[in-house]
Scaffold this motif. Structure first.
Motif, PDB file in Angstrom:
ATOM      1  N   CYS A 160       0.826  -1.211   0.000  1.00 29.08           N
ATOM      2  CA  CYS A 160       0.000   0.000   0.000  1.00 29.08           C
ATOM      3  C   CYS A 160       0.860   1.260   0.000  1.00 29.08           C
ATOM      4  O   CYS A 160       0.505   2.252  -0.633  1.00 29.08           O
ATOM      5  N   TYR A 161       1.998   1.214   0.664  1.00 27.78           N
ATOM      6  CA  TYR A 161       2.910   2.359   0.659  1.00 27.78           C
ATOM      7  C   TYR A 161       3.432   2.615  -0.757  1.00 27.78           C
ATOM      8  O   TYR A 161       3.413   3.750  -1.242  1.00 27.78           O
ATOM      9  N   GLU A 162       3.895   1.567  -1.433  1.00 25.68           N
ATOM     10  CA  GLU A 162       4.434   1.727  -2.789  1.00 25.68           C
ATOM     11  C   GLU A 162       3.371   2.244  -3.759  1.00 25.68           C
ATOM     12  O   GLU A 162       3.632   3.125  -4.568  1.00 25.68           O
ATOM     13  N   ILE A 163       2.175   1.693  -3.648  1.00 27.94           N
ATOM     14  CA  ILE A 163       1.087   2.127  -4.538  1.00 27.94           C
ATOM     15  C   ILE A 163       0.670   3.555  -4.200  1.00 27.94           C
ATOM     16  O   ILE A 163       0.514   4.393  -5.086  1.00 27.94           O
ATOM     17  N   GLY A 164       0.513   3.841  -2.925  1.00 24.84           N
ATOM     18  CA  GLY A 164       0.114   5.182  -2.496  1.00 24.84           C
ATOM     19  C   GLY A 164       1.132   6.239  -2.882  1.00 24.84           C
ATOM     20  O   GLY A 164       0.773   7.368  -3.212  1.00 24.84           O
ATOM     21  N   ASN A 165       2.395   5.874  -2.870  1.00 24.14           N
ATOM     22  CA  ASN A 165       3.469   6.793  -3.230  1.00 24.14           C
ATOM     23  C   ASN A 165       3.382   7.204  -4.708  1.00 24.14           C
ATOM     24  O   ASN A 165       3.901   8.237  -5.099  1.00 24.14           O
ATOM     25  N   LYS A 166       2.718   6.378  -5.511  1.00 23.25           N
ATOM     26  CA  LYS A 166       2.541   6.664  -6.937  1.00 23.25           C
ATOM     27  C   LYS A 166       1.197   7.354  -7.208  1.00 23.25           C
ATOM     28  O   LYS A 166       0.870   7.636  -8.353  1.00 23.25           O
ATOM     29  N   HIS A 167       0.412   7.558  -6.154  1.00 21.61           N
ATOM     30  CA  HIS A 167      -0.902   8.209  -6.274  1.00 21.61           C
ATOM     31  C   HIS A 167      -1.824   7.459  -7.232  1.00 21.61           C
ATOM     32  O   HIS A 167      -2.585   8.068  -7.994  1.00 21.61           O
ATOM     33  N   ILE A 168      -1.752   6.143  -7.188  1.00 25.05           N
ATOM     34  CA  ILE A 168      -2.605   5.292  -8.014  1.00 25.05           C
ATOM     35  C   ILE A 168      -3.782   4.825  -7.151  1.00 25.05           C
ATOM     36  O   ILE A 168      -3.570   4.359  -6.033  1.00 25.05           O
ATOM     37  N   PRO A 169      -5.017   4.958  -7.632  1.00 25.14           N
ATOM     38  CA  PRO A 169      -6.175   4.499  -6.852  1.00 25.14           C
ATOM     39  C   PRO A 169      -6.060   3.018  -6.494  1.00 25.14           C
ATOM     40  O   PRO A 169      -5.621   2.196  -7.299  1.00 25.14           O
ATOM     41  N   LEU A 170      -6.493   2.704  -5.299  1.00 25.41           N
ATOM     42  CA  LEU A 170      -6.336   1.385  -4.703  1.00 25.41           C
ATOM     43  C   LEU A 170      -7.707   0.756  -4.461  1.00 25.41           C
ATOM     44  O   LEU A 170      -8.634   1.429  -4.019  1.00 25.41           O
ATOM     45  N   PHE A 171      -7.816  -0.527  -4.748  1.00 22.03           N
ATOM     46  CA  PHE A 171      -9.065  -1.260  -4.574  1.00 22.03           C
ATOM     47  C   PHE A 171      -8.784  -2.532  -3.794  1.00 22.03           C
ATOM     48  O   PHE A 171      -7.704  -3.103  -3.915  1.00 22.03           O
ATOM     49  N   PHE A 172      -9.754  -2.976  -3.011  1.00 24.59           N
ATOM     50  CA  PHE A 172      -9.624  -4.227  -2.280  1.00 24.59           C
ATOM     51  C   PHE A 172     -10.772  -5.146  -2.665  1.00 24.59           C
ATOM     52  O   PHE A 172     -11.905  -4.709  -2.807  1.00 24.59           O
ATOM     53  N   TYR A 173     -10.462  -6.432  -2.804  1.00 30.00           N
ATOM     54  CA  TYR A 173     -11.493  -7.440  -3.036  1.00 30.00           C
ATOM     55  C   TYR A 173     -11.071  -8.674  -2.253  1.00 30.00           C
ATOM     56  O   TYR A 173     -10.020  -9.268  -2.546  1.00 30.00           O
TER      57      TYR A 173
END
Length: 156
Positions: A100-113
């Motif tokens: 989540c840190y790596e994805i958040g650092n790229k400002h890419i929307p995150l989804f959970f399933y």
């Protein structure tokens, strides 16, 4: 469709098909991209060729299966289009935090399933996650129920 032989303007969501008794109603769909769910104004064509304008009176995040119109015979719903995604199943809470840190650092929307972390496919992110030792998979999925993003600026 009765009442829909002309361009239709939708101002309110009438519910969601998951909480609605469809019965024998004929279903038509308005396909939207995952990144369009927050837009208040959209112009789309349904699968049956109906021109549909969506101009919501209240701010609302469109959901897969939202009902735009129904009568005794037919129902018109929102359908989020599946897209290329990266799917990662964290092996631990530590991995979840790092992913989540790596994805958040790229400002890419995150989804959970369920136990998966999903993001729209991005080749550089895919390589980074592989390099970090995670096991990302390229899949085709509907990106629904994303985390709310905070808008802020900072230097990297």
């Amino acid at each position: 469709m009765k009442g829909m032989d002309f361009n239709m303007l939708v101002k309110n969501i009438l519910g969601n098909i998951n909480n609605f008794e469809i019965g024998t109603k004929d279903i038509d769909e308005v396909a939207i991209e995952w990144y369009e769910v927050d837009k208040r104004i959209l112009k789309k064509q349904s699968k049956k060729g109906i021109e549909v304008g969506i101009k919501l009176e209240q701010p609302y995040k469109l959901q897969d299966g939202d009902i735009l119109f129904f009568d005794e015979k037919e129902i018109l719903i929102v359908s989020i289009i599946p897209c290329d995604t990266i799917s990662i199943i964290p092996e631990s809470m530590r991995d979840m935090g790092k992913i989540c840190y790596e994805i958040g650092n790229k400002h890419i929307p995150l989804f959970f399933y369920n136990n998966e972390v999903l993001v729209n496919y991005d080749e550089p992110l895919m390589r980074l996650l592989e390099k970090e030792g995670f096991k990302p998979e390229k899949t085709v999925r509907k990106l629904i129920d994303g985390l709310k993003q905070h808008s802020h600026s900072h230097e990297h």
